[in-house]
Design a protein around this motif. Structure first.
Motif, PDB file in Angstrom:
ATOM      1  N   ILE A  23     -10.307   3.456   2.068  1.00 40.69           N
ATOM      2  CA  ILE A  23     -10.714   4.487   3.027  1.00 40.69           C
ATOM      3  C   ILE A  23     -12.231   4.641   2.982  1.00 40.69           C
ATOM      4  N   LYS A  78      10.183   6.723  -8.754  1.00 40.74           N
ATOM      5  CA  LYS A  78      10.359   5.921  -9.974  1.00 40.74           C
ATOM      6  C   LYS A  78      10.629   6.825 -11.172  1.00 40.74           C
ATOM      7  N   ILE A  79       9.843   7.904 -11.289  1.00 38.89           N
ATOM      8  CA  ILE A  79      10.041   8.834 -12.398  1.00 38.89           C
ATOM      9  C   ILE A  79      11.408   9.501 -12.284  1.00 38.89           C
ATOM     10  N   ARG A 111      14.257   7.435 -13.481  1.00 37.82           N
ATOM     11  CA  ARG A 111      14.433   7.247 -14.925  1.00 37.82           C
ATOM     12  C   ARG A 111      15.189   8.415 -15.552  1.00 37.82           C
ATOM     13  N   GLN A 147      -0.602   5.044   3.215  1.00 38.80           N
ATOM     14  CA  GLN A 147      -0.307   4.227   2.031  1.00 38.80           C
ATOM     15  C   GLN A 147      -0.439   5.051   0.761  1.00 38.80           C
ATOM     16  N   MET A 148      -1.497   5.866   0.688  1.00 36.47           N
ATOM     17  CA  MET A 148      -1.661   6.713  -0.496  1.00 36.47           C
ATOM     18  C   MET A 148      -0.465   7.636  -0.656  1.00 36.47           C
ATOM     19  N   MET A 190      -2.500   3.633  -4.964  1.00 36.02           N
ATOM     20  CA  MET A 190      -3.141   4.846  -4.450  1.00 36.02           C
ATOM     21  C   MET A 190      -4.648   4.728  -4.549  1.00 36.02           C
ATOM     22  N   LEU A 202      -4.225   4.050   6.032  1.00 39.14           N
ATOM     23  CA  LEU A 202      -4.505   3.964   4.599  1.00 39.14           C
ATOM     24  C   LEU A 202      -4.100   5.242   3.883  1.00 39.14           C
ATOM     25  N   ALA A 203      -4.352   6.377   4.538  1.00 44.73           N
ATOM     26  CA  ALA A 203      -3.919   7.641   3.937  1.00 44.73           C
ATOM     27  C   ALA A 203      -2.399   7.648   3.791  1.00 44.73           C
ATOM     28  N   LEU A 238       1.776   1.497  -9.036  1.00 43.20           N
ATOM     29  CA  LEU A 238       1.764   2.365  -7.858  1.00 43.20           C
ATOM     30  C   LEU A 238       0.513   3.235  -7.832  1.00 43.20           C
ATOM     31  N   ALA A 278       2.624   5.731  -1.736  1.00 39.92           N
ATOM     32  CA  ALA A 278       2.573   5.347  -3.150  1.00 39.92           C
ATOM     33  C   ALA A 278       2.862   6.550  -4.037  1.00 39.92           C
ATOM     34  N   SER A 279       2.308   7.693  -3.655  1.00 42.13           N
ATOM     35  CA  SER A 279       2.556   8.908  -4.430  1.00 42.13           C
ATOM     36  C   SER A 279       4.048   9.249  -4.443  1.00 42.13           C
ATOM     37  N   ASP A 336      -8.943   5.495  12.162  1.00 45.77           N
ATOM     38  CA  ASP A 336      -9.060   4.260  11.383  1.00 45.77           C
ATOM     39  C   ASP A 336      -8.426   4.386  10.005  1.00 45.77           C
ATOM     40  N   ILE A 337      -8.427   5.571   9.444  1.00 46.83           N
ATOM     41  CA  ILE A 337      -8.001   5.684   8.048  1.00 46.83           C
ATOM     42  C   ILE A 337      -6.630   6.339   7.906  1.00 46.83           C
ATOM     43  N   GLN A 361       6.477   7.171  -4.025  1.00 43.92           N
ATOM     44  CA  GLN A 361       7.202   6.172  -4.816  1.00 43.92           C
ATOM     45  C   GLN A 361       7.070   6.437  -6.307  1.00 43.92           C
ATOM     46  N   ILE A 362       5.915   6.988  -6.710  1.00 42.97           N
ATOM     47  CA  ILE A 362       5.769   7.359  -8.118  1.00 42.97           C
ATOM     48  C   ILE A 362       6.818   8.406  -8.475  1.00 42.97           C
ATOM     49  N   GLU A 363       6.923   9.422  -7.635  1.00 40.61           N
ATOM     50  CA  GLU A 363       7.944  10.446  -7.892  1.00 40.61           C
ATOM     51  C   GLU A 363       9.331   9.820  -7.966  1.00 40.61           C
TER      52      GLU A 363
END
Lengths: 291, 291
Positions: free
Chosen positions: A71, B74-75, B78, B63-64, A64, B60-61, A60, B67-68, B56-57, B70-72
């Motif tokens: 970008i 996933k952690i 656990r 997506q960032m 990022m 993509l921003a 993940l 992803a951030s 345009d971006i 999703q990291i939270e």
DNA sequence: CGCCAGCGGTGCGCCATTGCACCTCCTCGG
DNA sequence: CCGAGGAGGTGCAATGGCGCACCGCTGGCG
């Protein structure tokens, strides 16, 4: 920082990658672990090693990073000026022995373009925009990845080379100097009374293989444009010259319309057309007359 | 910051979203534009408006950001302890009038779990882990999205309600108080001599619709658990009680195995089973005897 | 016509973050 | 057996980002 440490394995390696102080990395990873209230790395004396939790999120984190790079690529692609950064990656031998004059001309013609040349020992990821233009060698008949636009610049040939004086002295058997995946040729033997030893010496990088041949360690398979241009080397009598693969010029989808990418590609393209005979081994170089 | 400004339209709205000072946003966007050497927003007197480059971006921003998040997730997934944050989103009426005692019990039973209740006026994106558990009302027969795990808690019914004293006075016609997509019922008329005006009054939010009914503005379609429990309201004679939709309890794929998510879901599940009669309008409340 | 609410922008004081230098610990090799 | 090199960790000074307060501007409304 997390990705750099995960990849580098040590804090100091990550600090070098990101060009920051290693203390910054330590404290940054510390803050991240505190924010997630989870240990992401095992702090071993030998370095930082990913924990299970850390391994879970590395993909993940890559997403990022990739999105961030895209970008930059999108913004870069909108920039039609002939000033700014431009990163080219290519095999070191092409850079030093073939294209350096071309790149010098380009840099002189467009002084406001900050050309950065990355010798691709390791594979540079063009998708993440670690480079804008890539010159790549494809062994055999391959094709570049789908999301990259590439034009084939033509094939290149390899031949068998040895230091010139070893052809004349013939005192003792010479060794085979081979790359990691090359084999001792079974369908021919060196002519002119040259004998070879049984066990080959292997090299991980082509550059050191080339230097070993120059040092007189033995017979090596080298690109013709390298071997023919070196007055110290000569082709081994009877050694075949064979097509080794293709050269591709790759650009990123988002940046290929950029003016400075087009300019650089055009210049490389024209130069490589002129180099076609040398790449094919059809130019009289150091040992061509012996072939 | 970029996403917040793009979404909010003004620097100050973005600052509120991120709970920072608006000067921080201005300077943050300034640094970003400088780093990309591109104008991302047009700074109008009415606010910040995306330029072409900025538009345009934005994906993509996103997506960032995703992803951030999703990291939270996933952690968070656990973490099997019964302490830490836990965010629940649900319609405000469910929170205030039905589940508040349940949530209070939960919070008392597990004091180390920091329960955060988000009244979902706007749609909260569970995929981005803006919440861990979501209680959602699905109108008609729908199903939740694929990447979310959901269990159906049962259906709920709506009825027609009016302030009790209006049933007795019958001085003048009362208005229809409708939601944005509701229509004046065509298959029945209020019994008991009640007359209605022709043009309905519409409300964007159910909460204000409910308050309007309490204020005696007219007849409103409300969930039975709301209307029956309010002594100020009574069912309109002859008004049908119909199944309006289903209630779903949704959890994120990465976090549903977590202990505290399980605990909360179990408690809500049990409570909602007990509430089934009230949800179906089968409990004698304020005006049930008039139905 | 003037008031006011909401917008973006900025100077200033404070504090978190950074870089530098230095520390300890472990390992490997002479 | 010990010294050198490379690993992570830390105190200190400086820099850069942040929040606060305040400014100018615009547009709507009484």
């Amino acid at each position: 920082m997390f990705l750099a440490v995960a990849e580098g394995g040590t804090v100091r390696a990550a600090a070098d990658m990101l060009a920051v102080n290693h203390a910054t990395i330590i404290r940054g990873i510390g803050r991240l672990e505190e924010k997630l209230s989870t240990k992401l790395f095992d702090k071993l004396p030998s370095g930082y090693k990913l924990t299970d939790a850390g391994a879970d999120i590395v993909e993940l984190a890559g997403q990022m990073s990739s999105a961030s790079a895209q970008i930059e690529a999108k913004i870069f692609g909108r920039d039609q000026s002939i000033s700014g950064p431009l990163r080219l990656t290519l095999p070191v031998s092409f850079a030093t022995d073939l294209l350096m004059p071309t790149l010098a001309d380009f840099s002189a013609a467009y002084p406001n373009i900050a050309l950065e040349i990355i010798g691709s020992g390791s594979v540079v990821n063009l998708s993440n925009r670690e480079a804008d233009v890539a010159l790549r060698v494809v062994i055999g008949n391959g094709a570049p990845p789908d999301n990259l636009y590439g034009t084939r610049l033509g094939g290149f040939h390899t031949g068998y080379y040895v230091r010139r004086d070893l052809l004349e002295v013939r005192s003792k058997p010479v060794a085979w100097l081979l790359g990691a995946n090359e084999a001792v040729p079974s369908d021919w033997q060196p002519a002119g009374g040259i004998t070879t030893t049984a066990t080959p010496i292997r090299f991980a990088e082509m550059r050191s293989q080339y230097e070993a041949a120059r040092a007189g360690m033995g017979i090596s398979i080298l690109p013709c444009f390298l071997g023919d241009a070196d007055p110290l080397l000569a082709r081994v009598p009877g050694g075949p010259v064979a097509r080794a693969g293709d050269i591709w010029l790759l650009t990123h989808a988002d940046t290929r319309r950029t003016k400075r990418v087009r300019l650089l590609c055009d210049q490389i393209h024209a130069a490589m057309r002129g180099f076609a005979p040398r790449l094919a081994g059809q130019v009289d170089g150091g040992g061509a007359e012996l072939a």
